[in-house]
Design an enzyme around this catalytic site. Structure first.
Site, PDB file in Angstrom:
ATOM      1  N   VAL A   1      14.789  62.931 -33.267  1.00 48.39           N
ATOM      2  CA  VAL A   1      13.802  62.325 -32.382  1.00 48.39           C
ATOM      3  C   VAL A   1      14.029  62.716 -30.931  1.00 48.39           C
ATOM      4  CG1 VAL A   1      15.168  60.230 -32.006  1.00 48.39           C
ATOM      5  CG2 VAL A   1      12.682  60.109 -31.842  1.00 48.39           C
ATOM      6  N   LYS A   2      15.239  63.134 -30.591  1.00 47.27           N
ATOM      7  CA  LYS A   2      15.575  63.436 -29.206  1.00 47.27           C
ATOM      8  C   LYS A   2      14.880  64.686 -28.673  1.00 47.27           C
ATOM      9  CE  LYS A   2      18.401  59.999 -28.422  1.00 47.27           C
ATOM     10  NZ  LYS A   2      18.116  58.982 -27.396  1.00 47.27           N
TER      11      LYS A   2
END
Length: 455
Positions: free
Chosen positions: A44-45
């Site tokens: 998700v980063k």
């Protein structure tokens, strides 16, 4: 037809929702997983990395030929490496020394420079990872510190992308959103958007390691990477990230390490989803939430990263057994010896030698771990908080020859920590770990020191 992109940057986001039909079997409320591990960098980063770099360019903080510097447990650094190298920047990632080694290898593969530094020290310690990267950013001309913890472009990425995606994917039916809290950017941005678009109807639940301070723990160590808030006993001022807005989170589910790790393994074996340990925390929390809901509810849980970064940890039987999270049925382990040895005796590092000698009278084999001091130990003693070994025979000899004084602090005269072995290890495996004259091992159950045995 599959999408066609001009670069990998255009492929960030747009991840699918996958129903957890097997883990959620028997629950009235459906549970869907947002598969963030399918982002181009595996987490998700990637979303936050792209958002922070574009914002820094717009604000003139990052210029052509510049250097991106960041402290990371791995995933944000990987996202910054992908985006940063693609846009022509040098990238230096300060990586926590306890992160899975695969993450550092991935960073180097993407062209980032890796600097290892500890996080298991007080925040004021110059060796602390955040202080190391801060110095690098100050010393390198043209460097920009991404500072994901306080960078508001981090949660903004999820206001603009993750939240709207979930609302569209569920047709506005989503009622509960569950996610871990690391920097707080994901849950703040996504949860904040979902609350606003639903008129406050969506409930936001934080999935947190049991001892993390976010959910009310004491901040002592845990084994799930990338989420939670650690508090070293010697930290003077505890600072929470500015990217995290506490008011967005309605409640917390505090999940023990064993439940997190075993749930991550179940995800792979039952759902075909190879995700990291923080995904196990989030799914365990989501299943708890769903048990109290009905068919009109819909739970979405965010899976932050891929399990490919943790093949040497949660997805390794050997690692799980080593740290006491796995006991194989029918196998000879250390539990019989542990039960025979009796309760754990530990000695605070600040105790005097005289106090330690008295305590050692009740210690099996006359030895006990010397530990950092906390007011209490509600979550058990982590091996990271064991700083030495008090040996009754050695202390008695030192007192006799005058090399040790009764009022000396035992932490200053203690021997090295005893080796550790998980409760699922065999006595033979435990004996192989004896070294430096040690005659006993620390037995670990769920990653905590449960006792001392002589295998």
């Amino acid at each position: 037809m599959a999408a066609v992109h001009e670069s990998v940057l255009d492929a960030i986001g747009g991840t699918p929702l996958i129903r957890l039909a097997r883990l959620g079997a028997g629950l009235a409320a459906p549970v869907y997983a947002k598969a963030e591990f399918l982002n181009i960098g595996g987490s998700v980063k990637d979303r936050a990395a792209l958002s922070m770099i574009l914002a820094a360019e717009r604000d003139g903080l990052l210029r052509p030929g510049g250097t991106i510097v960041e402290a990371t447990s791995g995933n944000t650094g990987i996202g910054l490496a992908i985006v940063g190298r693609r846009r022509g920047y040098r990238v230096i990632a300060g990586v926590a020394d306890k992160s899975a080694p695969e993450k550092a290898d991935i960073l180097r593969a993407y062209g980032a420079e890796v600097v290892l530094a500890p996080t298991g020290v007080a925040q004021e310690d110059p060796r602390h990872l955040f202080n190391v990267v801060q110095r690098l950013a100050e010393e390198i001309p043209g460097a920009w510190l991404a500072n994901q913890y306080d960078n508001l472009a981090n949660p903004d990425a999820h206001v603009r992308t993750t939240g709207p995606e979930l609302w569209e994917q569920t047709g506005g039916r989503l009622t509960h959103f569950v996610a871990g809290v690391g920097t707080g950017g994901t849950i703040t941005g996504t949860g904040g958007y979902l609350k606003e678009v639903s008129g406050g109807r969506v409930t936001v639940v934080g999935a947190d390691p049991e001892s993390s301070t976010y959910g009310g723990g004491d901040g002592s160590p845990w084994y799930v990477e990338s989420i939670g808030h650690f508090l070293h006993p010697e930290t003077v001022e505890d600072r929470w990230p500015q990217a995290y807005q506490q008011e967005v989170v309605d409640s917390f589910e505090r999940v023990p390490d064993r439940e997190s790790l075993l749930t991550a393994r179940r995800l792979a074996r039952e759902e075909g989803i190879l995700a990291g340990p923080s995904s196990g925390t989030a799914v365990a929390a989501a299943l708890r939430v769903a048990r109290g809901l009905g068919p009109d509810d819909l739970v979405v849980v965010l899976l932050p990263d891929s399990g490919r970064s943790y093949l040497s940890k949660v997805h390794s039987d050997a690692w799980m057994r080593q740290w006491g999270f796995l006991e194989e049925e029918g196998a000879e382990g250390l539990r019989p010896l542990l039960e025979a040895a009796g309760p754990l005796v530990s000695v605070p590092a600040g105790a005097t030698v005289a106090e330690a000698v008295r305590a050692l009278g009740a210690a099996p084999y006359g030895v006990a771990p010397v530990v950092l001091e906390r007011p209490d130990w509600p979550y058990g003693v982590s091996p990271a908080e064991v700083v030495g070994t008090a040996d009754g025979a050695a202390l008695a000899a030192g007192l006799a020859d005058g090399s040790v004084k009764p009022d000396d602090r035992v932490g200053a005269v203690a021997g090295p920590p005893l080796p550790g072995a998980g409760v699922g290890c065999s006595p033979e495996e435990a004996r192989e770990r004896l070294r430096d004259g040690a005659r006993a091992v620390l037995v670990l159950v769920d990653g905590k020191v449960a006792g001392v045995v002589a295998p």
